[in-house]
Design a protein around this motif. Structure first.
Motif, PDB file in Angstrom:
ATOM      1  N   GLY A  71       0.836  -1.201   0.000  1.00 12.78           N
ATOM      2  CA  GLY A  71       0.000   0.000   0.000  1.00 12.78           C
ATOM      3  C   GLY A  71       0.865   1.242   0.000  1.00 12.78           C
ATOM      4  O   GLY A  71       2.096   1.176   0.077  1.00 12.78           O
ATOM      5  N   ALA A  72       0.218   2.377  -0.085  1.00 12.66           N
ATOM      6  CA  ALA A  72       0.934   3.654  -0.214  1.00 12.66           C
ATOM      7  C   ALA A  72       1.505   4.166   1.102  1.00 12.66           C
ATOM      8  O   ALA A  72       2.401   5.001   1.109  1.00 12.66           O
ATOM      9  CB  ALA A  72       0.010   4.703  -0.817  1.00 12.66           C
ATOM     10  N   VAL A  73       0.991   3.675   2.232  1.00 14.31           N
ATOM     11  CA  VAL A  73       1.432   4.167   3.538  1.00 14.31           C
ATOM     12  C   VAL A  73       2.499   3.207   4.064  1.00 14.31           C
ATOM     13  O   VAL A  73       2.215   2.251   4.788  1.00 14.31           O
ATOM     14  CB  VAL A  73       0.234   4.286   4.510  1.00 14.31           C
ATOM     15  N   ASP A  74       3.731   3.469   3.657  1.00 15.43           N
ATOM     16  CA  ASP A  74       4.835   2.558   3.929  1.00 15.43           C
ATOM     17  C   ASP A  74       6.143   3.343   3.899  1.00 15.43           C
ATOM     18  O   ASP A  74       6.294   4.245   3.071  1.00 15.43           O
ATOM     19  CB  ASP A  74       4.843   1.461   2.847  1.00 15.43           C
ATOM     20  N   PRO A  75       7.104   3.004   4.763  1.00  9.34           N
ATOM     21  CA  PRO A  75       8.364   3.757   4.768  1.00  9.34           C
ATOM     22  C   PRO A  75       9.137   3.642   3.451  1.00  9.34           C
ATOM     23  O   PRO A  75       9.742   4.624   3.005  1.00  9.34           O
ATOM     24  CB  PRO A  75       9.149   3.157   5.932  1.00  9.34           C
ATOM     25  N   VAL A  95      11.964  15.351  -0.825  1.00  9.48           N
ATOM     26  CA  VAL A  95      11.280  14.978   0.417  1.00  9.48           C
ATOM     27  C   VAL A  95       9.878  14.511   0.076  1.00  9.48           C
ATOM     28  O   VAL A  95       9.337  14.851  -0.979  1.00  9.48           O
ATOM     29  CB  VAL A  95      11.229  16.145   1.438  1.00  9.48           C
ATOM     30  N   SER A  96       9.289  13.731   0.998  1.00 10.00           N
ATOM     31  CA  SER A  96       7.939  13.229   0.729  1.00 10.00           C
ATOM     32  C   SER A  96       7.139  13.028   2.005  1.00 10.00           C
ATOM     33  O   SER A  96       7.710  12.882   3.090  1.00 10.00           O
ATOM     34  CB  SER A  96       8.001  11.901  -0.028  1.00 10.00           C
ATOM     35  N   THR A  97       5.816  13.013   1.802  1.00 11.46           N
ATOM     36  CA  THR A  97       4.874  12.675   2.864  1.00 11.46           C
ATOM     37  C   THR A  97       3.890  11.648   2.335  1.00 11.46           C
ATOM     38  O   THR A  97       3.400  11.771   1.211  1.00 11.46           O
ATOM     39  CB  THR A  97       4.066  13.905   3.341  1.00 11.46           C
ATOM     40  N   THR A  98       3.603  10.637   3.130  1.00  6.91           N
ATOM     41  CA  THR A  98       2.536   9.690   2.821  1.00  6.91           C
ATOM     42  C   THR A  98       1.979   9.198   4.143  1.00  6.91           C
ATOM     43  O   THR A  98       2.714   9.014   5.107  1.00  6.91           O
ATOM     44  CB  THR A  98       3.016   8.530   1.918  1.00  6.91           C
ATOM     45  N   ASP A 107      -5.447   1.070   3.739  1.00  5.02           N
ATOM     46  CA  ASP A 107      -4.502  -0.034   3.504  1.00  5.02           C
ATOM     47  C   ASP A 107      -4.125  -0.751   4.800  1.00  5.02           C
ATOM     48  O   ASP A 107      -2.981  -1.150   4.990  1.00  5.02           O
ATOM     49  CB  ASP A 107      -3.225   0.482   2.823  1.00  5.02           C
ATOM     50  N   GLY A 108      -5.090  -0.855   5.713  1.00  3.45           N
ATOM     51  CA  GLY A 108      -4.829  -1.525   6.984  1.00  3.45           C
ATOM     52  C   GLY A 108      -4.025  -0.703   7.968  1.00  3.45           C
ATOM     53  O   GLY A 108      -3.617  -1.193   9.012  1.00  3.45           O
ATOM     54  N   VAL A 114       1.913   8.032   9.619  1.00  2.00           N
ATOM     55  CA  VAL A 114       2.495   8.901   8.595  1.00  2.00           C
ATOM     56  C   VAL A 114       3.973   8.557   8.449  1.00  2.00           C
ATOM     57  O   VAL A 114       4.651   8.241   9.432  1.00  2.00           O
ATOM     58  CB  VAL A 114       2.360  10.397   8.988  1.00  2.00           C
ATOM     59  N   HIS A 115       4.454   8.622   7.198  1.00  2.00           N
ATOM     60  CA  HIS A 115       5.878   8.459   6.914  1.00  2.00           C
ATOM     61  C   HIS A 115       6.345   9.706   6.177  1.00  2.00           C
ATOM     62  O   HIS A 115       5.714  10.123   5.198  1.00  2.00           O
ATOM     63  CB  HIS A 115       6.137   7.223   6.050  1.00  2.00           C
ATOM     64  N   VAL A 116       7.427  10.300   6.660  1.00  2.00           N
ATOM     65  CA  VAL A 116       8.059  11.426   5.977  1.00  2.00           C
ATOM     66  C   VAL A 116       9.479  10.991   5.632  1.00  2.00           C
ATOM     67  O   VAL A 116      10.121  10.280   6.410  1.00  2.00           O
ATOM     68  CB  VAL A 116       8.047  12.719   6.831  1.00  2.00           C
TER      69      VAL A 116
END
Length: 170
Positions: A71-75, A95-98, A107-108, A114-116
């Motif tokens: 999923g998109a929410v992952d380090p 840099v990024s945020t998700t 996505d569970g 949050v991952h930055v």
């Protein structure tokens, strides 16, 4: 919050380096924070708001298999987004945020996950996982602050000893 953006931009300018931003849950807030600082154009190249998962793959080069598996929410997705925007926009730093700002899990992953991430010269790759509390606005605002602090640290600036979970998250 602008002081964090101003500090980052000042340090980038001192180093003669540039920055690109990839945002998901923050939806452009990082770019807005940076461009609120006069003279930001000396170091800020631009941003990509890749809110939809396929855009992370198609615009930022995040591996489709990784997105399908985790999923998109992952380090690792956050790191790939930062590296991808750095490449795409020709910047020294990316840099990024998700993450999940709510109101529902994604996505569970729980709301407030949050991952930055930061990708920079010399192989710099850094990601922070945050567990944030509060509503959507609080989570998004704290994500921006945490990302700017992470980048500031990588730029060799003492951003202060604020905990990245200062709003009570664990």
């Amino acid at each position: 919050m602008t002081s964090g953006a101003a500090r980052v931009l000042r340090r980038l300018q001192e180093r003669g380096e540039t920055l690109a931003v990839a945002e998901s849950l923050t939806g452009g807030l990082v770019a807005a924070e940076l461009t609120s600082v006069p003279g930001a154009s000396r170091s800020f190249r631009g941003s990509v708001t890749a809110y939809a998962t396929p855009l992370k793959r198609d615009l930022l080069g995040v591996d489709g298999g990784l997105l399908a598996e985790r999923g998109a929410v992952d380090p690792d997705v956050a790191l790939a987004m930062a590296a991808g925007v750095r490449r795409a926009l020709g910047a020294d730093w990316g840099v990024s945020t998700t993450g999940v700002a709510g109101p529902d899990p994604q996505d569970g992953k729980a709301v407030g996950t949050v991952h930055v991430a930061v990708s920079g010269p010399g192989g710099v790759r850094k990601v922070a996982e945050l567990r944030l509390n509060g509503g959507r606005t609080d989570i998004r605002r704290e994500s921006v602050r945490s990302l700017l602090e992470l980048l500031s640290g990588e730029l060799g600036e003492n951003a202060g000893a604020q905990d990245t979970e200062q709003n009570g998250g664990n």
